[in-house]
Design an enzyme around this catalytic site. Sequence first.
Site, PDB file in Angstrom:
ATOM      1  N   LYS A   1       0.856  -1.193   0.000  1.00 19.52           N
ATOM      2  CA  LYS A   1       0.000   0.000   0.000  1.00 19.52           C
ATOM      3  C   LYS A   1       0.880   1.227   0.000  1.00 19.52           C
ATOM      4  CE  LYS A   1      -4.493   0.652   0.177  1.00 19.52           C
ATOM      5  NZ  LYS A   1      -5.533  -0.322  -0.211  1.00 19.52           N
TER       6      LYS A   1
ATOM      7  N   GLY B   1     -20.918   6.174   2.781  1.00 14.20           N
ATOM      8  CA  GLY B   1     -19.736   6.500   1.979  1.00 14.20           C
ATOM      9  C   GLY B   1     -20.141   6.454   0.520  1.00 14.20           C
TER      10      GLY B   1
ATOM     11  N   GLY C   1     -18.266   7.362  -2.444  1.00 11.26           N
ATOM     12  CA  GLY C   1     -17.196   7.537  -3.432  1.00 11.26           C
ATOM     13  C   GLY C   1     -17.405   6.500  -4.530  1.00 11.26           C
ATOM     14  N   ASN C   2     -16.322   6.098  -5.181  1.00 13.66           N
ATOM     15  CA  ASN C   2     -16.414   5.150  -6.302  1.00 13.66           C
ATOM     16  C   ASN C   2     -17.197   3.894  -5.927  1.00 13.66           C
ATOM     17  OD1 ASN C   2     -15.282   2.551  -7.511  1.00 13.66           O
ATOM     18  ND2 ASN C   2     -14.626   4.012  -9.036  1.00 13.66           N
ATOM     19  N   ALA C   3     -16.771   3.211  -4.856  1.00 12.84           N
ATOM     20  CA  ALA C   3     -17.392   1.921  -4.514  1.00 12.84           C
ATOM     21  C   ALA C   3     -18.863   2.094  -4.119  1.00 12.84           C
ATOM     22  CB  ALA C   3     -16.605   1.241  -3.402  1.00 12.84           C
ATOM     23  N   GLY C   4     -19.152   3.072  -3.283  1.00 13.06           N
ATOM     24  CA  GLY C   4     -20.516   3.283  -2.810  1.00 13.06           C
ATOM     25  C   GLY C   4     -21.470   3.617  -3.960  1.00 13.06           C
TER      26      GLY C   4
HETATM   27  N1  GLU Z   1      -7.026   0.051  -3.597  1.00 16.60           N
HETATM   28  C1  GLU Z   1      -7.830  -1.093  -3.901  1.00 16.60           C
HETATM   29  C2  GLU Z   1      -7.906  -2.039  -2.732  1.00 16.60           C
HETATM   30  O1  GLU Z   1      -7.794  -1.645  -1.584  1.00 16.60           O
HETATM   31  C3  GLU Z   1      -7.360  -1.773  -5.176  1.00 16.60           C
HETATM   32  C4  GLU Z   1      -5.972  -2.275  -5.147  1.00 16.60           C
HETATM   33  C5  GLU Z   1      -5.478  -2.696  -6.503  1.00 16.60           C
HETATM   34  O2  GLU Z   1      -6.247  -2.669  -7.443  1.00 16.60           O
HETATM   35  O3  GLU Z   1      -4.308  -3.048  -6.590  1.00 16.60           O
HETATM   36  O4  GLU Z   1      -8.153  -3.201  -2.895  1.00 16.60           O
END
Ligand code: GLU
Length: 418
Positions: free
Chosen positions: A107, A219, A221-224
């Site tokens: 990360k 929330g 954002g994209n996912a929500g």
């Molecule tokens: N940031 C996203 C996660 O937490 C995607 C990670 C990725 O696609 O490498 O899973």
Amino acid sequence: MASQAHNPFKIAQQQLDEAAKMLGLDAGTHAALREPMREMHVSLPVRMDNGAVRVFKGFRVQYNDARGPTKGGIRFHPDETIDTVRALAAWMTWKTSVVDIPLGGSKGGIICNPKEMSPGELERLSRQYIRQVGRILGLEKDCPAPDVYTTPQIMAWMMDEFYWQKGYNDFGMITGKPLPLGGSRGRNDATARGGVYCVREASKAIGLDPCKSSYAIQGFGNAGQYAATLMKEILGCGKLVAVSDSRGGVTNPGGINAEEIVKYKLDTGKVEGFPGTKPITNEALLELDVDILFPAALEHCITAANAGNVKARIIAELSNGPTTPEADVILYKRGAYVIPDFLCNAGGVTVSYFEMVQNAYNYYWELPLVHKRLDEKMTSAFQAVHKMREQQKVHTRLAAYLVAVQRVAEAMKLRGWV
Ligand code: GLU
């Protein structure tokens, strides 16, 4: 994000400890899995629009690469801390393992407030991050992606900066890119889509008819946003009754039109004031009497203090780390079915892996193939975790840990690391 009461890395270690004990892991393997393998801390001088140079702090944590190159998003957030990034890198390790793709976990993060920065400032910051961290990235080493407040445009700038460093296009060094620059079809809604596939499977497991169910999303954002519309697209029906974002929420027990509220959010930047709804706080939304709750904001919204009031039958964690370990136990005892973050939101990294594969052979898939392969991966991961839950009589997060940690430990053992 990383208050001492809920330090996310301590929580990630605590979750691992419980799994390690149940799996009977030897002390050496357990100790190796408790810490990141590598991390890089950088300072990033950036020329701001007013002519002054500001220095930002950034991190990249490569948690474990026993199963393959590390993979994980980059977050831009004013409250980012190294412990948040460590926890998220650990969760990426379990995430890639639970969906059984040949990658490890990592990360990245930069302490900044993207809402107060111009596009030019964001571009210079993104490029500066790659100038520093690029030396430890690459398709075969570590591959970033979007996360909180980072976008396909930011991925494009980062990929381009890497191109200038290397002297050739290495599209697979980063995922979540725009389509004309080696992005994969289906990456934009993949996190939510994978979560909705899990909800479909969990509904079958507990005998809930999704057509008759109500759902709320914390929330937006994209996912929500994608979860709001995909519930209808994939499950055919279901009633959205509440939505919130960092500014506040709205509710209508009679139902909210998902497409329209997404459009309203994109136009106005908020959900507050959406016609036909009443205001609701983020806290109250979590306690609504709904069948399915999607936490899709930041960490630690369901804790020992409010878990007893959460009424949803299925809690589908689209965000990372929304539930503390104490809350997990309370929810399990009450009979709630938590689909844990690193399973529920694994659709994002799964399609990112498909993107890396397509980049590596420079041949691109049509959307139905992406959806089919994502569904197969998510469904078999869900089934493996559900089976473990039933066999071991443990809550779903612990079951997911048992499946994921075992695979990473086995890879480390086979390599002779432990
Ligand atoms: N940031 C996203 C996660 O937490 C995607 C990670 C990725 O696609 O490498 O899973």
